[in-house]
Design a protein around this motif. Structure first.
Motif, PDB file in Angstrom:
ATOM      1  N   GLU A 212     -22.252  54.600  27.014  1.00 54.03           N
ATOM      2  CA  GLU A 212     -23.674  54.263  27.093  1.00 54.03           C
ATOM      3  C   GLU A 212     -24.510  55.461  27.543  1.00 54.03           C
ATOM      4  OE1 GLU A 212     -25.364  51.513  26.503  1.00 54.03           O
ATOM      5  OE2 GLU A 212     -23.821  49.995  26.228  1.00 54.03           O
ATOM      6  N   ILE A 213     -25.772  55.471  27.142  1.00 47.97           N
ATOM      7  CA  ILE A 213     -26.702  56.496  27.624  1.00 47.97           C
ATOM      8  C   ILE A 213     -26.816  56.425  29.146  1.00 47.97           C
ATOM      9  CG2 ILE A 213     -29.118  57.227  27.638  1.00 47.97           C
ATOM     10  CD1 ILE A 213     -29.283  56.554  24.713  1.00 47.97           C
ATOM     11  N   ALA A 214     -26.793  55.198  29.685  1.00 46.27           N
ATOM     12  CA  ALA A 214     -26.860  55.028  31.144  1.00 46.27           C
ATOM     13  C   ALA A 214     -25.650  55.677  31.810  1.00 46.27           C
ATOM     14  CB  ALA A 214     -26.923  53.542  31.500  1.00 46.27           C
ATOM     15  N   HIS A 215     -24.468  55.523  31.200  1.00 44.62           N
ATOM     16  CA  HIS A 215     -23.258  56.157  31.748  1.00 44.62           C
ATOM     17  C   HIS A 215     -23.386  57.676  31.727  1.00 44.62           C
ATOM     18  CE1 HIS A 215     -21.007  52.347  30.191  1.00 44.62           C
ATOM     19  NE2 HIS A 215     -21.515  52.149  31.399  1.00 44.62           N
ATOM     20  N   VAL A 216     -23.900  58.204  30.621  1.00 48.72           N
ATOM     21  CA  VAL A 216     -24.049  59.655  30.458  1.00 48.72           C
ATOM     22  C   VAL A 216     -25.018  60.215  31.494  1.00 48.72           C
ATOM     23  CG1 VAL A 216     -24.940  61.449  28.926  1.00 48.72           C
ATOM     24  CG2 VAL A 216     -23.465  59.662  28.004  1.00 48.72           C
ATOM     25  N   ILE A 217     -26.158  59.567  31.654  1.00 53.59           N
ATOM     26  CA  ILE A 217     -27.164  60.041  32.610  1.00 53.59           C
ATOM     27  C   ILE A 217     -26.611  60.038  34.028  1.00 53.59           C
ATOM     28  CG2 ILE A 217     -29.394  59.491  33.662  1.00 53.59           C
ATOM     29  CD1 ILE A 217     -30.302  58.497  30.911  1.00 53.59           C
ATOM     30  N   ALA A 218     -25.904  58.957  34.387  1.00 54.30           N
ATOM     31  CA  ALA A 218     -25.354  58.854  35.741  1.00 54.30           C
ATOM     32  C   ALA A 218     -24.308  59.937  35.996  1.00 54.30           C
ATOM     33  CB  ALA A 218     -24.740  57.467  35.941  1.00 54.30           C
ATOM     34  N   ALA A 219     -23.420  60.134  35.016  1.00 55.50           N
ATOM     35  CA  ALA A 219     -22.333  61.104  35.201  1.00 55.50           C
ATOM     36  C   ALA A 219     -22.816  62.541  35.158  1.00 55.50           C
ATOM     37  CB  ALA A 219     -21.271  60.888  34.127  1.00 55.50           C
ATOM     38  N   ALA A 220     -23.964  62.788  34.507  1.00 58.77           N
ATOM     39  CA  ALA A 220     -24.470  64.157  34.359  1.00 58.77           C
ATOM     40  C   ALA A 220     -25.214  64.661  35.585  1.00 58.77           C
ATOM     41  CB  ALA A 220     -25.397  64.236  33.142  1.00 58.77           C
TER      42      ALA A 220
END
Length: 353
Positions: A212-220
């Motif tokens: 998910e985009i939400a996962h990507v933003i959080a992990a980045a």
């Protein structure tokens, strides 16, 4: 004579369509209000630290399932719920195209586009083949594979509409991706200090392998601004590839379901053209050429998130927890192995930078 005519007019029954219209509108309103209410609740829940990683769409579908299990659904509300899970979904996907600036993706370089293409092809082939080995329903394995390869819940519901997947399969695929993506995001955050790579490279790794985009933003986040920009750009490249992926699966499933004796012309006529995906592309072009004011574009993007969340809530309201028992552990196994395989080739993909 006049009294007789007046009596006939008085005794005439109320037209049936009037009652039907009132019943339809009442059910429509109930369903839409309920999905909107669950979306608003989800928007508050994601402000909490852990739940922010999951994102509003995932929380909405879980809330819908819990509401259906604990409270049930009002009589007739399924009309509005159906509108949310079908038509608001497609409208949300179309507006989501405003996130994409195709020129920026091209400017990011051939290497990013190549990485995204390899990720999608590799993930789809591995997971669909694994589903076949485990004798998992082909719709189910396709949805989990698409959610892992492209962009999570949005990709799952988009492709589900094209291949005519069951609600149970769609909901389970979304739930599986939500859990795996959340675990993956937390894992990346924990291992970042031990990785001997620069923030930009880390961002590409995150954007290429999380769902998910939400996962990507959080992990980045640990990669700072440089890592965040690289992660989002890489992820949006995968989102852009949703269009050809949906078209390909629309064709493959249409051909497999049709009679082999049909002519090519009849097969083409029966092909389920996903017009909303073409609308997604159209909105991407609108954003690429800056045809809308920035404020309006940002508002429509935010609206798309809420429309998709309402669609997810509607999907959850149509699912019973007992439905998952019928599917078993095979989908989860496919999702786990597929995600591990994708994360495993991540370091190799960085060699293309």
């Amino acid at each position: 004579m006049e009294e007789a005519k007046r009596e006939i007019r008085t005794n005439q029954p109320i037209p049936l369509f009037t009652n039907v219209s009132k019943k339809y509108m009442k059910g429509l309103a109930r369903g839409l209000v309920l999905t909107l209410l669950l979306t608003i609740i989800a928007s508050q829940i994601i402000k909490l630290p852990f739940f922010s990683i999951m994102g509003i769409m995932i929380i909405s579908i879980l809330l819908g399932m819990c509401w259906k299990s604990l409270m049930g659904v009002q009589v007739g509300a399924d009309i509005g719920i159906g509108v949310s899970s079908k038509y608001l979904l497609r409208l949300g996907i179309i507006l989501m195209g405003l996130r994409l600036n195709l020129q920026q993706i091209l400017d990011a370089g051939v290497s990013i586009i190549l990485i995204d293409s390899i990720v999608i092809v590799f993930t789809l082939v591995v997971m669909i083949y694994l589903g076949r080995v485990l004798k998992l329903d082909r719709h189910m394995s396709t949805l989990i594979a698409v959610g892992t390869a492209v962009c999570g819940a949005a990709a799952i519901v988009a492709v589900s509409s094209v291949i005519k997947g069951k609600k149970q399969h769609t909901a389970l695929a979304v739930a599986c991706i939500a859990i795996l993506g959340t675990v993956g995001a937390l894992a990346y955050i924990l291992i970042f200090p031990f990785l001997d790579i620069n923030p930009e490279t880390y961002g590409v790794l995150v954007g290429a392998t999380l769902q998910e985009i939400a996962h990507v933003i959080a992990a980045a986040v640990p990669g700072g601004v440089e890592g965040m920009d690289a992660a989002i750009m890489t992820k949006l490249g995968r989102v852009a590839l949703l269009i050809p992926v949906a078209l390909v699966f629309g064709y493959l499933f249409s051909e497999k379901d049709s009679d082999k004796s049909d002519s090519l012309l009849n097969k083409l006529k029966g092909l389920p053209i996903p017009w909303f995906i073409l609308g997604f592309l159209g909105m991407s072009m609108v954003n690429t050429f800056a045809l809308l004011p920035t404020d309006l574009s940002d508002f429509l993007v935010e609206t798309s998130v809420y429309l998709l969340a309402m669609a997810m809530a509607g999907l959850g309201l149509g699912i019973n927890f007992s439905d998952f028992k019928q599917v078993g552990m095979k989908p989860i196994l496919v999702g786990v192995i597929g995600f591990v395989a994708l994360a495993g080739i991540g370091p190799l993909l960085l060699l293309l930078l």
